[in-house]
Design a protein around this motif. Structure first.
Motif, PDB file in Angstrom:
ATOM      1  N   ASP A 192       5.055 -11.666  -3.797  1.00 45.88           N
ATOM      2  CA  ASP A 192       5.286 -10.470  -4.598  1.00 45.88           C
ATOM      3  C   ASP A 192       5.859  -9.351  -3.732  1.00 45.88           C
ATOM      4  O   ASP A 192       5.825  -9.399  -2.495  1.00 45.88           O
ATOM      5  CB  ASP A 192       3.965 -10.006  -5.231  1.00 45.88           C
ATOM      6  CG  ASP A 192       3.493 -10.944  -6.329  1.00 45.88           C
ATOM      7  OD1 ASP A 192       4.340 -11.642  -6.908  1.00 45.88           O
ATOM      8  OD2 ASP A 192       2.283 -10.982  -6.602  1.00 45.88           O
ATOM      9  N   ASP A 193       6.384  -8.331  -4.388  1.00 43.06           N
ATOM     10  CA  ASP A 193       6.875  -7.126  -3.708  1.00 43.06           C
ATOM     11  C   ASP A 193       5.670  -6.217  -3.466  1.00 43.06           C
ATOM     12  O   ASP A 193       5.151  -5.602  -4.401  1.00 43.06           O
ATOM     13  CB  ASP A 193       7.925  -6.447  -4.587  1.00 43.06           C
ATOM     14  CG  ASP A 193       8.385  -5.119  -4.003  1.00 43.06           C
ATOM     15  OD1 ASP A 193       8.160  -4.882  -2.809  1.00 43.06           O
ATOM     16  OD2 ASP A 193       8.943  -4.316  -4.770  1.00 43.06           O
ATOM     17  N   ILE A 194       5.231  -6.106  -2.206  1.00 48.53           N
ATOM     18  CA  ILE A 194       3.956  -5.463  -1.889  1.00 48.53           C
ATOM     19  C   ILE A 194       4.163  -4.282  -0.950  1.00 48.53           C
ATOM     20  O   ILE A 194       4.885  -4.380   0.046  1.00 48.53           O
ATOM     21  CB  ILE A 194       2.984  -6.454  -1.200  1.00 48.53           C
ATOM     22  CG1 ILE A 194       2.912  -7.775  -1.975  1.00 48.53           C
ATOM     23  CG2 ILE A 194       1.601  -5.837  -1.050  1.00 48.53           C
ATOM     24  CD1 ILE A 194       2.258  -8.894  -1.185  1.00 48.53           C
ATOM     25  N   VAL A 195       3.483  -3.178  -1.288  1.00 42.62           N
ATOM     26  CA  VAL A 195       3.356  -2.045  -0.370  1.00 42.62           C
ATOM     27  C   VAL A 195       1.864  -1.792  -0.172  1.00 42.62           C
ATOM     28  O   VAL A 195       1.090  -1.810  -1.136  1.00 42.62           O
ATOM     29  CB  VAL A 195       4.023  -0.764  -0.921  1.00 42.62           C
ATOM     30  CG1 VAL A 195       3.834   0.400   0.058  1.00 42.62           C
ATOM     31  CG2 VAL A 195       5.502  -1.010  -1.180  1.00 42.62           C
ATOM     32  N   VAL A 196       1.460  -1.578   1.093  1.00 46.61           N
ATOM     33  CA  VAL A 196       0.059  -1.328   1.407  1.00 46.61           C
ATOM     34  C   VAL A 196      -0.066   0.004   2.126  1.00 46.61           C
ATOM     35  O   VAL A 196       0.670   0.265   3.090  1.00 46.61           O
ATOM     36  CB  VAL A 196      -0.537  -2.441   2.305  1.00 46.61           C
ATOM     37  CG1 VAL A 196      -2.040  -2.200   2.517  1.00 46.61           C
ATOM     38  CG2 VAL A 196      -0.292  -3.812   1.714  1.00 46.61           C
TER      39      VAL A 196
END
Length: 390
Positions: free
Chosen positions: A302-306
């Motif tokens: 998935d397209d993930i930002v943390v």
């Protein structure tokens, strides 16, 4: 008298609702989430207390008026000369103790272990109060239909608690035989505990969920800890910070210690996601379920930002390795930063993302307000409280 009976009936019904809420029935808990169930449990608990206090007051006033007795004298007659009213009085005292210790101010000043033990007295109060109903309750004494109704209602509610909170955990622990396999120190006050067992691939646990953990050397204490790694079928993993006596003791736990787990609980899982674009926000030790979710979302590519905000960011190296592998963007924030500025600067496309947030109440509330101000739909916002609760 009629008002006293009415408040007693509604108080008893509210107690049944309380039992159902704390039963943590899987098909209810997975859909609503532990946060919502806990909020409803707290809200209905105070209604139980006020309804039963009103019941005591109105019944006492009614009997005093009926007998033409002074109020103090009537109280003594009811408590000491009326069958089973003394045990009902004890039940009321226990419920008041539970209510007082559940108030936010009291809970902040209490150890989790102490609060938990006091809270368990509610079960004793429910049983004692029900015995009082059986002996002199109007529905029990006057009608067979009323007796069948109340026995069935309480039987089903207590049965749900016994099955979900005792029966299922007991069978699962007998089957899986959980034990501590390794303890890894992450920092001066944080350890990661690896837990092994049999047939763990059959345990219905998901990334983002938590268990109530008991360790054989201090089996009377139950601690809610989220999984800090996605369950893979061979091990379960938790990461614990020394925040109290119980969690401090876990810093020294030895491999081989038998473990008892109740759960899994929580709806803070990938199943709540509505789109492929995801923002994960962690604060402090709230990073544990976020780290597990990162691992699951990474496998889906998935397209993930943390965003991980902490003074001492434990598990940051692991999260960085996962982020590099799947192409996620990881932002570790160690200094002061307001939630709105942080999210606006780092995630400009936040409105098209599902947002998962876990951290201290202050951070969680600030992020919630920020997401609302930025126009992120409520259906895309998923929260897990990280607070003094069970």
């Amino acid at each position: 008298m009629g008002l006293g009976r009415l408040t007693g009936i509604y108080g008893a019904l509210a107690l049944v609702v309380q039992l159902v809420l704390i039963a943590r029935l899987p098909w209810v808990e997975v859909r609503l989430g532990m946060d919502r169930l806990t909020a409803w449990h707290r809200w209905s608990g105070f209604w139980v207390l006020w309804l039963l206090i009103a019941h005591v007051v109105f019944i006492t006033l009614g009997y005093a008026r009926q007998d033409g007795s002074p109020l103090v004298s009537e109280i003594g007659t009811l408590v000491f000369d009326t069958e089973d009213v003394l045990i009902a009085t004890l039940a009321m005292a226990l419920l008041i103790a539970v209510g007082i210790t559940s108030a936010r101010l009291a809970r902040r000043r209490m150890r989790y272990e102490t609060w938990h033990v006091v809270h368990l007295l509610a079960y004793l109060a429910i049983v004692l109060g029900f015995l009082h109903q059986v002996t002199i309750g109007h529905d029990f004494v006057t009608t067979a239909v009323g007796r069948a109704y109340w026995w069935t209602l309480y039987g089903l509610a207590l049965g749900a608690v016994a099955l979900s909170r005792i029966g299922v955990p007991l069978l699962r622990n007998l089957r899986h035989q959980l034990r501590v396999e390794a303890v890894v120190r992450e920092s001066a006050d944080v350890v990661t505990i690896w837990i092994g067992g049999r047939d763990l691939h059959k345990l219905p646990a998901r990334a983002g969920q938590f268990f109530l953990w008991r360790f054989a050397t201090r089996w009377w204490e139950a601690h809610p800890y989220s999984l800090s790694a996605m369950p893979q079928g061979q091990h379960l993993r938790i990461t614990v910070k020394a925040l109290g006596d119980g969690s401090a003791w876990l810093q020294r736990i030895r491999p081989g210690t038998r473990v008892f787990a109740e759960g899994p609980y929580g709806a803070f899982t990938a199943e709540r996601r509505t789109r492929r674009h995801v923002l994960l926000v962690a604060g402090g030790v709230g990073v544990t379920p976020i780290r597990a979710l990162l691992e699951e979302f990474a496998q889906r590519r998935d397209d993930i930002v943390v965003i991980y905000r902490a003074r001492e960011p434990v598990l940051a190296r692991e999260m960085d390795a996962i982020a590099r592998w799947c192409g996620a963007r990881l932002h570790v924030v160690t200094g002061p930063a307001d939630a709105q500025g942080m999210i606006s600067a780092l995630v400009r496309d936040v409105r098209r993302r599902d947002v998962y947030v876990c951290g201290p109440p202050g951070l969680t509330q600030a992020v919630r307000q920020t997401l609302d101000q930025l126009g992120v739909p409520e259906s895309q916002c998923h929260f897990e409280r990280f607070a003094f609760a069970a």
